[in-house]
Structure formats: C-alpha cells, structure tokens
Design a protein around this motif. Structure first.
Motif, PDB file in Angstrom:
ATOM      1  N   ALA A  30       0.770  -4.548   2.715  1.00 42.30           N
ATOM      2  CA  ALA A  30       0.426  -3.376   3.528  1.00 42.30           C
ATOM      3  C   ALA A  30      -1.043  -3.011   3.379  1.00 42.30           C
ATOM      4  N   HIS A  31      -1.585  -3.187   2.154  1.00 50.04           N
ATOM      5  CA  HIS A  31      -3.003  -2.846   1.914  1.00 50.04           C
ATOM      6  C   HIS A  31      -3.949  -3.988   2.256  1.00 50.04           C
TER       7      HIS A  31
ATOM      8  N   ARG B  37      20.160  -8.993  -3.368  1.00 53.85           N
ATOM      9  CA  ARG B  37      20.190  -7.950  -2.332  1.00 53.85           C
ATOM     10  C   ARG B  37      21.573  -7.291  -2.272  1.00 53.85           C
ATOM     11  N   ALA B 105       1.918   4.176   8.581  1.00 56.27           N
ATOM     12  CA  ALA B 105       2.707   3.474   7.557  1.00 56.27           C
ATOM     13  C   ALA B 105       2.355   1.999   7.506  1.00 56.27           C
ATOM     14  N   GLU B 106       1.989   1.429   8.664  1.00 53.90           N
ATOM     15  CA  GLU B 106       1.614   0.006   8.684  1.00 53.90           C
ATOM     16  C   GLU B 106       0.373  -0.253   7.845  1.00 53.90           C
ATOM     17  N   GLN B 107      -0.490   0.756   7.750  1.00 53.46           N
ATOM     18  CA  GLN B 107      -1.723   0.611   6.982  1.00 53.46           C
ATOM     19  C   GLN B 107      -1.524   0.971   5.504  1.00 53.46           C
ATOM     20  N   SER B 108      -0.351   1.389   5.175  1.00 56.48           N
ATOM     21  CA  SER B 108      -0.115   1.888   3.824  1.00 56.48           C
ATOM     22  C   SER B 108       1.180   1.331   3.265  1.00 56.48           C
ATOM     23  N   SER B 109       1.357   1.467   1.966  1.00 53.01           N
ATOM     24  CA  SER B 109       2.609   0.993   1.375  1.00 53.01           C
ATOM     25  C   SER B 109       3.670   2.091   1.403  1.00 53.01           C
TER      26      SER B 109
END
Lengths: 381, 144
Positions: A30-31, B37, B105-109
C-alpha cells in the motif's frame, strides 16, 4: 527505493503469486515500498477446467470468464501488454508496445499453449476442448453426433493429464444418456505402452474402459490427419478411421523464453524443482505450466507451487532472506468418471497416487470446487 | 424400560468408505495457506460466539429490556430526525465520501472503513444526526 516484483502472466499461477504476496505484505504494498506488477497479454481470465463441461453443454462459457483486474488484490498493478523479451542482465522486460519494466524479482508464469502445427491436418480434421473456442466448436459437433466412431487421440506433452481419460468416460455416459451408445464405437489412443503415464491411472483407465467397451490403442503417436478421408495416421504406421476426432494437441511453452535465451526445448524453462529458480538466476523464478519440472501441468500444481514461491518471495522482498520453502511435487487432480461420478489422485515427487473408487460425493466436491476456485485465485480462501 | 429392545441403525460400510474418501480428498486438496485462512475464519467465529454468550452481553440485554418503554417513546422522536434529514440530498454526499475514502485507503495501509468514518463525520447532515443521537442517548441515560 522500492523493491519491484514483476510477474509475467495473468493465468492461475501469475494471479495466485501476485495475490498471495500482496496479501502478506499489505502495508508495504500500500505504501509502495514494494511494487507488485502483473504483466499479462490477456485482460480476461478463463477457468480452463470448465472447458470439459462446456463441450458437453453442461456449462455456459460466460461462467468461466472474469476480468483480470477484478481478480487482483488491492495495490497490485496490472499492465495489459505482451512481454517480448527478458533481459536478465539489465533486470528488465520489454513489451510489445515498447514499454520497459524493471524488476528486482521476476516470476515467469506464461503457461502453456497448443502446438497446432506439429501434426499436419490437425486444425482441419480434429476437435479439441483445451481452448474455449475449441470446446464451443466441439459442443456443436456433439449436438449433431448421432453415432459412429469417436476417436480420442492424445498428443504429448499436454496439460491436465487426466482430462483425456475424463472426456472419454464422460462421452461414454453422454452417449448412453442420449441413447446412441449402441451405434457408437469409442477408441482411445495413447503414445506409450499403457493408457496413461501414471501407472495407477493407467490401470484404472484400463479396467474402466474395458468394462465400458472402449477400445484402447497404445503406442500411438499422432503423425498426420487426413481431414477429407477422416483417417488418423500414427508414426507407428497404424491408421484409424473416425467420424468424430477429438485430439489432445501437443503443448509448448510461450515463445518469450526462446526469444530471451532462457528456455529450452519446447520453450520450457529449466527450473529447480524445489525452489523454482530458473537456471542459475537467483532472482528469476518460473511457476505453473511453463516449467520443465517433471510434474503434471495442472492448476493444482500451479496453486501448490504459487504458495511456496510466494512465501519465498515475501522473505526476499522484505529482508533479502534466502528461500527456505521447498515445493515437494504436490499435485491433486479430480477425475470425472462420467457425468455424475468422480474420483481423484493426490501425489508428490516421492509418493505416487492411488485411485479411490469413484463416487457421487467426489463429483459433488469437484462441482463445489469449480465454484469456489475464484476465492482461491484471490487468495481469500 | 425393562425387557424393551431398541434397534440401532449403523451406517453401511459403503457409506463410511465414501465419507472417508471425501475427507481424504478434502485434506489432499488443501494447501497450507488455505488451512491458515480457514483457521482465521474459525477463530473469528469462536470469538464472536464468546461475545454472544458473555455475561456482559447478557447484562446489556437485561438493561435494554428495562429501558424498552423509553426506547419506544424514543422511536417517535427518531421519526422527527428522519423527517429533518433530506435523505435524497444526503445519499450522493455519502457516496462521494465513500469514493474518496476508498481512494485514500489505496494510498495507505489503513482500512477503507477508517477513512469513510472520518469523511462522514465531516458531513453537515451527519454532524446534525450525530448531535441529535448523542443528546438523545444522554436523555435516555438520565431517564433510565
């Protein structure tokens, strides 16, 4: 400086490796500390085990197709283009449209494809169910088949090694259900001394085919096909006339390997059977059908290999840890033994398979798996 | 009862073999990641069950039962809130907020949910609703 993982191929193995790595490294992906890119010639994924059902008009083709972009985990980039050449020294891949993609780690998952030119007359005279178009064409041919001689002829190497056995038994059931079995002869030809390369499957097929009145012709390597006269010729000098010919065309790897000087005969990549490394390269891996590992070219193999490779790549991408997970040759294949029964084989490098008695439960299990395969691909189940 | 006989039907050997066959097939087809899982899912389900049978939840249910008449009165007040908020105009704003949250959110975790909450609490309509609910909750607490 971000680490770059490049995966060539948007089939089962390519998507699974990408999703498994992205799922385990969610934060760094993501980062953009780790970049995961899938480079694929096709932007649509097709579930190949479904072709068998399409041929018998049991499934509609639309149920087998999904957009690649819809199957990738968040953060995975998809480049819709064809890889033309790998430059291992420069750690880059050039594409058909002229892009150059750099990588720190490269995964080759380009699969296998039909070699339709090796056998003269094959394209004109034979049907096959190893592509969606082929399965649809065969479906039409079966709709108008009212009896006669069906010949199923196997060329090697080919993927999904039990599919020819499955088709033959499904056809037998299908002909009985249509009431044309009495006026139908079925002949199954295979290139070696028994009806399958795996001994237990060969014994099973021998018993089943004999009980069902299916003729077996071994030591039969397809040489050419007389499409007009409807005769199949073998390299061994035998001729088999047919009314409907279903051939399993020999397969080959993608030409990318040869163009890059990395692949060997048949365009298969020389691959370490445990760590899946290509040749002497520490940062190039091959997975799925495209390897030269002596194991079935099957979806389950791609799946088992992908998990091992993904775990090793996570170590390499995060702290340069040497690969510690080894692929052991695990494979699992369902075998449809008709329209309502199935069995399976499970094996690895050290343990050959046995074939349990077919049952309806295993057939239902297979049908269930066909539906949940998508969750496997996305690495959510 | 003394002297009474009962018949027990045992599964046929064929059924047992077939059951074993399916179990073997399931195990043979599972991969280590799939097992992990499934484990996560099982753990979440067990945790949820723990909450469901906890004394805290039981106490909360008893308390809810006690304040039920008040809640009933409150429902009519909530109807006034529903009338005060223009749902038609709020919907596109909420949609826009959700889109922006997904993009962030795509740019972050972090999860989409966190960004969505942050965006929604900036919305004037949402702020009005939150204020109303908070004062309503305070009233309930006082009267309970």
């Amino acid at each position: 400086m971000s680490k770059k993982l490049l995966i060539i191929g948007s089939g089962t193995a390519g998507l699974m490796v990408a999703n498994l790595v992205a799922r385990q490294l969610r934060g760094p992906v993501a980062h953009r500390d780790i970049e995961v890119t899938v480079l694929g010639e096709r932007d649509e994924y097709v579930y190949q085990p479904g072709f068998l059902y399409v041929a018998f008009d049991l499934w509609e083709p639309d149920s087998l197709r999904r957009k690649v972009a819809d199957l990738l985990s968040p953060g995975v980039r998809f480049v819709h283009d064809r890889a033309e050449r790998i430059d291992a020294a420069a750690q880059s891949v050039t594409t058909r449209t002229g892009q150059t993609l750099q990588y720190d780690y490269l995964v080759i998952a380009t699969g296998s494809q039909l070699n339709l030119t090796e056998i003269p007359g094959l394209e004109e005279g034979a049907h096959w169910f190893y592509t969606l178009e082929g399965a649809l064409r065969l479906r039409e041919a079966l709709k108008s088949f009212e009896g006669g001689r069906l010949v199923l002829s196997v060329g090697i190497p080919h993927k999904c090694p039990v599919a020819p056995v499955e088709f033959t038994m499904m056809f037998d059931d299908w002909a009985r259900a249509r009431g044309i079995r009495e006026k139908t002869e079925i002949t199954y030809t295979y290139p070696v001394a028994r009806p399958h390369t795996i001994a237990s499957v060969a014994d099973f097929a021998d018993r089943e085919f004999t009980a069902r009145g299916i003729e077996i012709e071994t030591f039969f390597n397809m040489d050419s096909i007389d499409a007009q006269g409807k005769v199949l010729h073998s390299q061994e000098g035998t001729d088999v006339p047919y009314d409907l010919l279903v051939a399993i065309p020999p397969h080959m790897g993608d030409t990318l390997g040869a163009a890059s000087g990395l692949a060997e005969k048949g365009n298969w990549y020389p691959t370490d059977r445990n760590l899946l490394r290509v040749g002497a390269y520490k940062n190039i891996f091959a997975v799925g059908d495209t390897t030269n590992i002596p194991v079935s070219k099957a979806g389950s193999v791609a799946h088992f290999e992908s998990e091992v490779l993904a775990d090793n790549l996570v170590g390499l991408l995060t702290d340069g840890r040497e690969p510690g997970h080894a692929y052991t040759g695990r494979a699992f294949c369902f075998i449809e033994t008709g329209l309502e029964q199935a069995t399976y084989i499970s094996f690895d490098f050290a343990h050959p398979p046995t074939v349990p008695t077919p049952s309806r439960s295993i057939h239902l299990f297979k049908q269930t798996y066909n539906r949940i395969h998508w969750a496997n691909l996305k690495a959510v189940m | 009862m003394p002297g009474e006989t009962k018949e027990y039907q045992t599964p046929s050997p064929e059924l047992s073999v077939e059951g074993l066959n399916v179990v073997n097939a399931v195990f043979a087809s599972l991969t280590p990641h799939m097992v992990a899982r499934f484990g996560e899912v099982a753990e979440s389900a067990t945790t949820a069950l723990d909450y469901l049978v906890s004394p805290e939840l039981l106490s909360l249910l008893r308390r809810t039962q006690e304040v039920a008449p008040l809640l009933e009165q409150g429902l009519s007040v909530l109807a006034a809130l529903g009338a005060a908020i223009d749902i038609e105009s709020a919907a596109p704003r909420v949609e826009a907020a959700a889109r922006a949250a997904r993009k962030e959110a795509e740019q972050s975790s972090r999860s989409v949910g966190l960004f969505a909450l942050r965006r929604l609490q900036k919305d004037p309509g949402m702020q009005y609703a939150l204020r109303f609910l908070l004062s309503f909750a305070a009233n309930l607490r006082q009267n309970a």
